[in-house]
Write a protein that holds these residues in place. Structure first.
Motif, PDB file in Angstrom:
ATOM      1  N   ALA A  84     -27.704   5.305  21.149  1.00  0.00           N
ATOM      2  CA  ALA A  84     -28.968   5.927  20.760  1.00  0.00           C
ATOM      3  C   ALA A  84     -29.131   7.323  21.352  1.00  0.00           C
ATOM      4  CB  ALA A  84     -30.130   5.038  21.191  1.00  0.00           C
ATOM      5  N   GLU A  85     -28.376   7.623  22.403  1.00  0.00           N
ATOM      6  CA  GLU A  85     -28.447   8.942  23.032  1.00  0.00           C
ATOM      7  C   GLU A  85     -27.397   9.900  22.493  1.00  0.00           C
ATOM      8  OE1 GLU A  85     -28.691   8.764  27.322  1.00  0.00           O
ATOM      9  OE2 GLU A  85     -29.545   6.747  27.231  1.00  0.00           O
ATOM     10  N   GLY A  86     -26.683   9.470  21.461  1.00  0.00           N
ATOM     11  CA  GLY A  86     -25.692  10.344  20.853  1.00  0.00           C
ATOM     12  C   GLY A  86     -24.379  10.408  21.602  1.00  0.00           C
ATOM     13  N   ARG A  87     -24.144   9.430  22.482  1.00  0.00           N
ATOM     14  CA  ARG A  87     -22.894   9.390  23.234  1.00  0.00           C
ATOM     15  C   ARG A  87     -21.909   8.443  22.542  1.00  0.00           C
ATOM     16  NH1 ARG A  87     -25.168   7.490  28.956  1.00  0.00           N
ATOM     17  NH2 ARG A  87     -25.871   5.849  27.503  1.00  0.00           N
ATOM     18  N   ALA A  88     -20.652   8.827  22.506  1.00  0.00           N
ATOM     19  CA  ALA A  88     -19.630   7.937  21.958  1.00  0.00           C
ATOM     20  C   ALA A  88     -19.441   6.771  22.915  1.00  0.00           C
ATOM     21  CB  ALA A  88     -18.324   8.693  21.771  1.00  0.00           C
ATOM     22  N   GLU A  89     -19.534   5.539  22.390  1.00  0.00           N
ATOM     23  CA  GLU A  89     -19.448   4.387  23.279  1.00  0.00           C
ATOM     24  C   GLU A  89     -18.358   3.384  22.900  1.00  0.00           C
ATOM     25  OE1 GLU A  89     -22.962   2.045  23.318  1.00  0.00           O
ATOM     26  OE2 GLU A  89     -23.061   1.790  21.122  1.00  0.00           O
ATOM     27  N   ALA A  90     -17.845   3.432  21.684  1.00  0.00           N
ATOM     28  CA  ALA A  90     -16.848   2.448  21.280  1.00  0.00           C
ATOM     29  C   ALA A  90     -16.075   2.950  20.064  1.00  0.00           C
ATOM     30  CB  ALA A  90     -17.510   1.104  20.958  1.00  0.00           C
ATOM     31  N   VAL A  91     -14.926   2.331  19.874  1.00  0.00           N
ATOM     32  CA  VAL A  91     -14.078   2.618  18.719  1.00  0.00           C
ATOM     33  C   VAL A  91     -13.719   1.296  18.056  1.00  0.00           C
ATOM     34  CG1 VAL A  91     -11.918   3.626  17.920  1.00  0.00           C
ATOM     35  CG2 VAL A  91     -13.106   4.649  19.866  1.00  0.00           C
ATOM     36  N   ARG A  92     -13.959   1.210  16.757  1.00  0.00           N
ATOM     37  CA  ARG A  92     -13.525   0.026  16.013  1.00  0.00           C
ATOM     38  C   ARG A  92     -12.280   0.406  15.208  1.00  0.00           C
ATOM     39  NH1 ARG A  92     -16.320  -4.429  15.263  1.00  0.00           N
ATOM     40  NH2 ARG A  92     -18.313  -3.344  15.567  1.00  0.00           N
ATOM     41  N   ILE A  93     -11.235  -0.374  15.423  1.00  0.00           N
ATOM     42  CA  ILE A  93      -9.945  -0.081  14.810  1.00  0.00           C
ATOM     43  C   ILE A  93      -9.621  -1.143  13.761  1.00  0.00           C
ATOM     44  CG2 ILE A  93      -7.463   0.143  15.241  1.00  0.00           C
ATOM     45  CD1 ILE A  93      -9.087   2.430  16.393  1.00  0.00           C
ATOM     46  N   GLY A  94      -9.126  -0.702  12.621  1.00  0.00           N
ATOM     47  CA  GLY A  94      -8.653  -1.623  11.592  1.00  0.00           C
ATOM     48  C   GLY A  94      -7.174  -1.417  11.357  1.00  0.00           C
ATOM     49  N   TRP A  95      -6.449  -2.529  11.166  1.00  0.00           N
ATOM     50  CA  TRP A  95      -5.022  -2.474  10.877  1.00  0.00           C
ATOM     51  C   TRP A  95      -4.730  -3.228   9.597  1.00  0.00           C
ATOM     52  CZ3 TRP A  95      -3.549  -4.300  16.459  1.00  0.00           C
ATOM     53  CH2 TRP A  95      -3.616  -3.205  17.349  1.00  0.00           C
ATOM     54  N   LYS A  96      -4.157  -2.546   8.622  1.00  0.00           N
ATOM     55  CA  LYS A  96      -3.694  -3.190   7.397  1.00  0.00           C
ATOM     56  C   LYS A  96      -2.170  -3.191   7.420  1.00  0.00           C
ATOM     57  CE  LYS A  96      -3.880  -2.957   2.332  1.00  0.00           C
ATOM     58  NZ  LYS A  96      -4.402  -2.203   1.167  1.00  0.00           N
ATOM     59  N   TYR A  97      -1.594  -4.378   7.539  1.00  0.00           N
ATOM     60  CA  TYR A  97      -0.155  -4.526   7.695  1.00  0.00           C
ATOM     61  C   TYR A  97       0.566  -4.441   6.351  1.00  0.00           C
ATOM     62  CZ  TYR A  97      -1.112  -6.186  12.442  1.00  0.00           C
ATOM     63  OH  TYR A  97      -1.527  -6.285  13.744  1.00  0.00           O
ATOM     64  N   ASP A  98       1.792  -3.963   6.399  1.00  0.00           N
ATOM     65  CA  ASP A  98       2.582  -3.884   5.169  1.00  0.00           C
ATOM     66  C   ASP A  98       2.818  -5.273   4.596  1.00  0.00           C
ATOM     67  OD1 ASP A  98       5.527  -4.836   5.853  1.00  0.00           O
ATOM     68  OD2 ASP A  98       4.881  -3.635   7.554  1.00  0.00           O
ATOM     69  N   SER A  99       3.115  -5.325   3.306  1.00  0.00           N
ATOM     70  CA  SER A  99       3.179  -6.604   2.608  1.00  0.00           C
ATOM     71  C   SER A  99       4.322  -7.485   3.099  1.00  0.00           C
ATOM     72  CB  SER A  99       3.299  -6.376   1.101  1.00  0.00           C
ATOM     73  OG  SER A  99       4.446  -5.602   0.798  1.00  0.00           O
ATOM     74  N   LEU A 100       5.462  -6.895   3.463  1.00  0.00           N
ATOM     75  CA  LEU A 100       6.585  -7.707   3.933  1.00  0.00           C
ATOM     76  C   LEU A 100       6.244  -8.399   5.246  1.00  0.00           C
ATOM     77  CD1 LEU A 100       9.450  -8.744   3.744  1.00  0.00           C
ATOM     78  CD2 LEU A 100      10.257  -6.578   4.737  1.00  0.00           C
ATOM     79  N   PHE A 101       5.705  -7.635   6.189  1.00  0.00           N
ATOM     80  CA  PHE A 101       5.276  -8.235   7.452  1.00  0.00           C
ATOM     81  C   PHE A 101       4.232  -9.316   7.194  1.00  0.00           C
ATOM     82  CE2 PHE A 101       2.441  -8.711  10.981  1.00  0.00           C
ATOM     83  CZ  PHE A 101       3.241  -8.665  12.118  1.00  0.00           C
ATOM     84  N   SER A 102       3.263  -9.000   6.354  1.00  0.00           N
ATOM     85  CA  SER A 102       2.151  -9.917   6.102  1.00  0.00           C
ATOM     86  C   SER A 102       2.636 -11.225   5.506  1.00  0.00           C
ATOM     87  CB  SER A 102       1.132  -9.261   5.166  1.00  0.00           C
ATOM     88  OG  SER A 102       0.587  -8.085   5.741  1.00  0.00           O
ATOM     89  N   MET A 103       3.445 -11.138   4.464  1.00  0.00           N
ATOM     90  CA  MET A 103       3.910 -12.352   3.809  1.00  0.00           C
ATOM     91  C   MET A 103       4.791 -13.189   4.725  1.00  0.00           C
ATOM     92  SD  MET A 103       4.592 -11.219  -0.160  1.00  0.00           S
ATOM     93  CE  MET A 103       5.618  -9.799   0.244  1.00  0.00           C
ATOM     94  N   THR A 104       5.616 -12.515   5.539  1.00  0.00           N
ATOM     95  CA  THR A 104       6.475 -13.237   6.470  1.00  0.00           C
ATOM     96  C   THR A 104       5.645 -13.979   7.507  1.00  0.00           C
ATOM     97  OG1 THR A 104       8.217 -11.580   6.174  1.00  0.00           O
ATOM     98  CG2 THR A 104       8.390 -13.020   8.095  1.00  0.00           C
ATOM     99  N   TYR A 105       4.640 -13.294   8.047  1.00  0.00           N
ATOM    100  CA  TYR A 105       3.804 -13.935   9.066  1.00  0.00           C
ATOM    101  C   TYR A 105       3.043 -15.119   8.473  1.00  0.00           C
ATOM    102  CZ  TYR A 105       0.478 -14.686  12.786  1.00  0.00           C
ATOM    103  OH  TYR A 105      -0.262 -15.269  13.788  1.00  0.00           O
ATOM    104  N   VAL A 106       2.443 -14.921   7.316  1.00  0.00           N
ATOM    105  CA  VAL A 106       1.666 -15.984   6.680  1.00  0.00           C
ATOM    106  C   VAL A 106       2.555 -17.196   6.403  1.00  0.00           C
ATOM    107  CG1 VAL A 106       0.464 -16.619   4.553  1.00  0.00           C
ATOM    108  CG2 VAL A 106      -0.137 -14.502   5.733  1.00  0.00           C
TER     109      VAL A 106
END
Length: 217
Positions: free
Chosen positions: A37-59
């Motif tokens: 509320a004071e205009g200070r940076a307090e956190a970072v939200r990170i998103g990761w979208k994995y490539d399809s080969l990695f994703s399918m193998t893991y699943v």
């Protein structure tokens, strides 16, 4: 590299650098910088979208999506949350925050989410700054890269600034030609090594993309 992946992946990627093929995993990253509320940076939200080969193998390895329709049940998707958050204590999370050139400490990951959509695993997590950052003369910089270059990161979308007033963000890409030259030189030094994979140079920072946040002063 983060732990928690018991993956049986033998990726071989094409490219001009022979001998040891890096990277093995490809991620489109998203960044949200959250201000208080004071205009200070307090956190970072990170998103990761994995490539399809990695994703399918893991699943497949986890026994999810047994009918191969590309969709998970709500129960299966709930079980995915935090699948990539089991980090070694020394793992920096492939995310780095700086105020100007001063490194800023980030918390361990919080609020993990995960889903499997259109053949890709997508996860998010929140990391809080150790102290809220007052935006002044120095830019806030958020970098995404794996020092080992096992994983390649690209900032996929324009980063989001939540709660910021009078701030703007710009994404900067590395000099890939120079980075490739550094990588090739490092690989040349490894030529003939018995375990080139474990000795792979920490070259990832040369490929780092970064978001620079500037606020009105």
């Amino acid at each position: 590299m983060r732990c928690g992946f018991a993956l049986l992946i033998g990726f071989a990627c094409c490219g001009p650098v022979a001998a040891v093929a890096h990277p093995h995993v490809f991620i489109d990253a998203t960044i949200e910088v959250i201000f208080d509320a004071e205009g200070r940076a307090e956190a970072v939200r990170i998103g990761w979208k994995y490539d399809s080969l990695f994703s399918m193998t893991y699943v497949a390895e986890q026994g999810l999506d047994p009918d191969f329709d590309g969709e998970l049940t709500p129960e299966e998707e709930a079980a995915l949350a935090g699948f990539d958050m089991d980090w070694h204590a020394e793992f920096a999370g492939d995310t780095y925050a700086l105020l100007g050139e001063l490194p800023l400490a980030l918390s361990r990951p919080q609020e993990p989410t995960a889903e499997y959509r259109d053949g890709s695993l997508i996860s998010t997590h929140l990391r809080r700054l150790a102290e809220p950052v007052v935006m002044g003369a120095e830019d806030l910089v958020v970098q995404v890269y794996d020092p080992s270059f096992y994983t390649s990161y690209l900032i996929a979308d324009t980063p989001v600034l939540t709660g910021a007033d009078g701030c703007r963000v710009q994404v900067y890409e590395p000099d890939r030609e120079a980075a490739d030259a550094r990588l090739q030189a490092a690989l040349d030094e490894l030529a003939g090594g018995e375990d080139a994979e474990s000795e792979f140079p920490a070259i990832g920072s040369a490929y780092a993309e970064e978001a620079r946040i500037t606020c009105a002063r």
